[in-house]
Scaffold this motif. Structure first.
Motif, PDB file in Angstrom:
ATOM      1  N   LEU A 181       0.830  -1.206   0.000  1.00  0.00           N
ATOM      2  CA  LEU A 181       0.000   0.000   0.000  1.00  0.00           C
ATOM      3  C   LEU A 181       0.870   1.264   0.000  1.00  0.00           C
TER       4      LEU A 181
ATOM      5  N   VAL B 236       2.180   1.785  -3.573  1.00  0.00           N
ATOM      6  CA  VAL B 236       1.156   2.339  -4.471  1.00  0.00           C
ATOM      7  C   VAL B 236       0.963   3.829  -4.196  1.00  0.00           C
ATOM      8  N   SER B 237       0.936   4.170  -2.906  1.00  0.00           N
ATOM      9  CA  SER B 237       0.749   5.580  -2.546  1.00  0.00           C
ATOM     10  C   SER B 237       1.931   6.430  -3.002  1.00  0.00           C
TER      11      SER B 237
ATOM     12  N   SER C  41       1.835  11.265   1.427  1.00  0.00           N
ATOM     13  CA  SER C  41       1.271  10.029   1.974  1.00  0.00           C
ATOM     14  C   SER C  41       1.956   9.696   3.284  1.00  0.00           C
TER      15      SER C  41
ATOM     16  N   TYR D 161       1.700   2.739   7.508  1.00  0.00           N
ATOM     17  CA  TYR D 161       0.876   1.787   6.745  1.00  0.00           C
ATOM     18  C   TYR D 161       0.910   0.394   7.386  1.00  0.00           C
TER      19      TYR D 161
ATOM     20  N   LEU E 272      -7.083   8.190   3.205  1.00  0.00           N
ATOM     21  CA  LEU E 272      -6.641   7.894   1.846  1.00  0.00           C
ATOM     22  C   LEU E 272      -7.542   8.590   0.846  1.00  0.00           C
TER      23      LEU E 272
ATOM     24  N   SER F   6      -6.883   4.074  -5.965  1.00  0.00           N
ATOM     25  CA  SER F   6      -6.051   2.862  -5.963  1.00  0.00           C
ATOM     26  C   SER F   6      -5.803   2.385  -4.533  1.00  0.00           C
ATOM     27  N   GLU F   7      -5.561   3.333  -3.610  1.00  0.00           N
ATOM     28  CA  GLU F   7      -5.359   2.962  -2.204  1.00  0.00           C
ATOM     29  C   GLU F   7      -6.646   2.445  -1.587  1.00  0.00           C
ATOM     30  N   ARG F   8      -7.755   3.104  -1.913  1.00  0.00           N
ATOM     31  CA  ARG F   8      -9.042   2.698  -1.339  1.00  0.00           C
ATOM     32  C   ARG F   8      -9.425   1.269  -1.776  1.00  0.00           C
TER      33      ARG F   8
ATOM     34  N   LEU G 159      -7.269  -1.213   0.131  1.00  0.00           N
ATOM     35  CA  LEU G 159      -7.675  -1.243   1.529  1.00  0.00           C
ATOM     36  C   LEU G 159      -9.017  -1.958   1.704  1.00  0.00           C
TER      37      LEU G 159
END
Length: 510
Positions: free
Chosen positions: A379, A382-383, A395, A401, A418, A422-424, A427
């Protein structure tokens, strides 16, 4: 060999030729006249008797035609054998020439090379012939694939072979002796088991002029004699068996040590066959009281050993078919399917000291730990990639994280904010995973604490190896198929990775 082995024995042992092999082994025949002309022109040492034999072999056709002809000769018959081999090697059947060396070595070579219907043509002196059959009987090298055709010269050689082979030939080893004793037609003898259980050579008359027989030609003597196969003339067969109802019942020993058959459906089959083929029987029990198996040292124990050594003609009592037993005896077509019962101690209650870990296997625990360890860095990566494209956004740190992902797996909320889709999405998937793990763990743990958990029971052969790994010892009835299977298995569910002990169980209990 179980009870209906008598059918197989009658067909494979008393009949001379087994069923034909595939057409791929059948070679085209040539006319008998060409064989005779070939012999006469190729080698002058091949006399009329050898020519007639070659002519007769060439005339055999159909299902009685040999797949292989083996020519065995010694030093005294080398020239005659050379003339025959020149003609027969490329003209008919599969052909093989073997020069006599030693009895044991030559016998093994001939028997092991036999396939399909094999005719063994013998041009040897009487002493060598008798030595060969002695070695074959001593080492049980006979084969129902092989028929013997022995060619002799003179009354002296013929009488030596007739006397020497009495009682020496195994039942079912078909032997035909042709001897030229005068200027007239050769005389022909064939072997047969007499009512006293001794194999003897019987006069079939002159070749072409049989005495009191419907047989008119040597070719008939090389084909099955139906009378011999359906009428055993009241012979008494030795039958070995163990008490094992409902297969075969045996009485307690009589004062003289003999036993009587008392019942069982295999006894009924044996009695029916006896009435059809005209024989009676006596029951003998193996000294070791076991079914028996071939051993690594070459010996064969129990009932299987009695049949393999020809001390008994048949074996009864629910004998199980195995590949190793099939190497030393012949089996009938299977007619009964048995079952195996496994007895074991009651499963023990599992230790509750580590009950908190019992809901999941160790593989699942490892998967959860690895998932928790890698989801935070994934994660964060990605962030980080997204914020590089949008420099104005920032981030949380990698540690932040990872800590929040751990909070989720133990049913705690997280403090992450977030803003990227993409993060959501990542998650959300992680939340669903944590929800499923939490529900399964809490439900299973409750059940384990309320209802006692036991070790996995033994319900099939597949469970035996695992039970042995847990410390159990496999105990089987000694000298049975089960002992052999579990001790000798190299792979599969029968391969036991631990000790296998044996015990003797009274068969009457079974």
């Amino acid at each position: 060999m179980s009870c209906t082995s008598l059918l197989t024995s009658m067909l494979l042992v008393l009949l001379s030729w087994p069923s034909a092999y595939s057409e791929s082994h059948q070679l085209e025949a040539i006319t008998s006249s060409s064989i005779v002309e070939g012999i006469r022109s190729s080698n002058s040492c091949c006399d009329g008797l050898a020519s007639d034999i070659a002519s007769t072999l060439a005339s055999i056709d159909g299902e009685y035609r040999p797949n292989l002809v083996q020519l065995l000769y010694d030093d005294k018959h080398e020239e005659t054998a050379a003339g025959l081999s020149q003609t027969l090697s490329s003209e008919m059947f599969g052909f093989m020439v073997v020069q006599y060396e030693t009895s044991i070595k030559t016998a093994k070579k001939l028997i092991n090379s036999a396939w399909g219907k094999t005719l063994l043509l013998v041009l040897c002196s009487p002493s060598i012939i008798l030595d060969m059959f002695s070695v074959i009987r001593l080492n049980y090298l006979d084969s129902h694939f092989v028929s013997w055709l022995v060619v002799l010269r003179g009354n002296e050689d013929l009488n030596a072979v007739l006397v020497g082979l009495n009682g020496l030939v195994f039942e079912g080893t078909r032997v035909t002796v042709v001897a030229e004793v005068a200027k007239g037609l050769p005389v022909v003898f064939t072997d047969a088991m007499d009512s006293d259980g001794v194999t003897r050579l019987h006069d079939q008359g002159s070749w072409g002029k049989p005495v009191e027989s419907k047989r008119k030609h040597l070719i008939d003597l090389l084909e099955p004699d139906e009378e011999r196969s359906i009428n055993m003339k009241g012979r008494v067969l030795n039958v070995t068996a163990l008490e094992r109802m409902p297969h075969f019942g045996i009485s307690p020993p009589n004062p003289d040590g003999s036993v009587n058959a008392t019942g069982g459906f295999e006894l009924m089959i044996l009695q029916t066959l006896g009435s059809i083929f005209n024989f009676t029987f006596r029951v003998i029990v193996p000294a070791d009281g076991s079914f028996g198996n071939p051993l690594p040292n070459g010996k064969v124990t129990g009932m299987i050993g009695l049949v393999a050594r020809r001390e008994a003609s048949l074996a009864f009592g629910g004998v199980t078919l195995t590949d190793e037993r099939g190497k030393v005896i012949d089996f009938s077509i299977p007619f009964y399917q048995g079952y195996l019962t496994i007895f074991s101690t009651p499963p023990k209650e599992k230790n509750r000291a580590l009950a908190v870990l019992s809901p999941f296997t160790y593989e699942v625990w490892i998967g959860i730990i690895l998932s928790t360890a890698v989801i935070g860095p994934i994660l964060f990566g990605v962030s980080k990639a997204a914020t590089r494209m949008k420099a104005s956004e920032s981030s949380p740190s990698e540690q932040n994280y990872a800590f929040n992902m751990f909070r989720n797996i133990v049913n705690q909320g997280n403090s992450l904010t977030l803003g990227l889709w993409s993060e959501r999405i990542i998650l959300l998937c992680w939340f669903l995973f944590c929800l499923v793990c939490s529900a399964l763990y809490s439900g299973t743990l409750t059940a384990v604490l309320v209802v006692p958990a036991y070790e996995k029971p033994i319900n099939s052969l597949q469970d035996l190896p695992q039970a042995v790994k847990r410390g159990m010892t496999l105990l089987v009835n000694g000298a049975t198929t089960h002992e052999f299977i579990f001790k000798e298995a190299k792979k599969g569910s029968s391969k036991i990775p631990g000790p296998c002990s044996t015990t003797r169980t009274d068969q009457r209990v079974l």
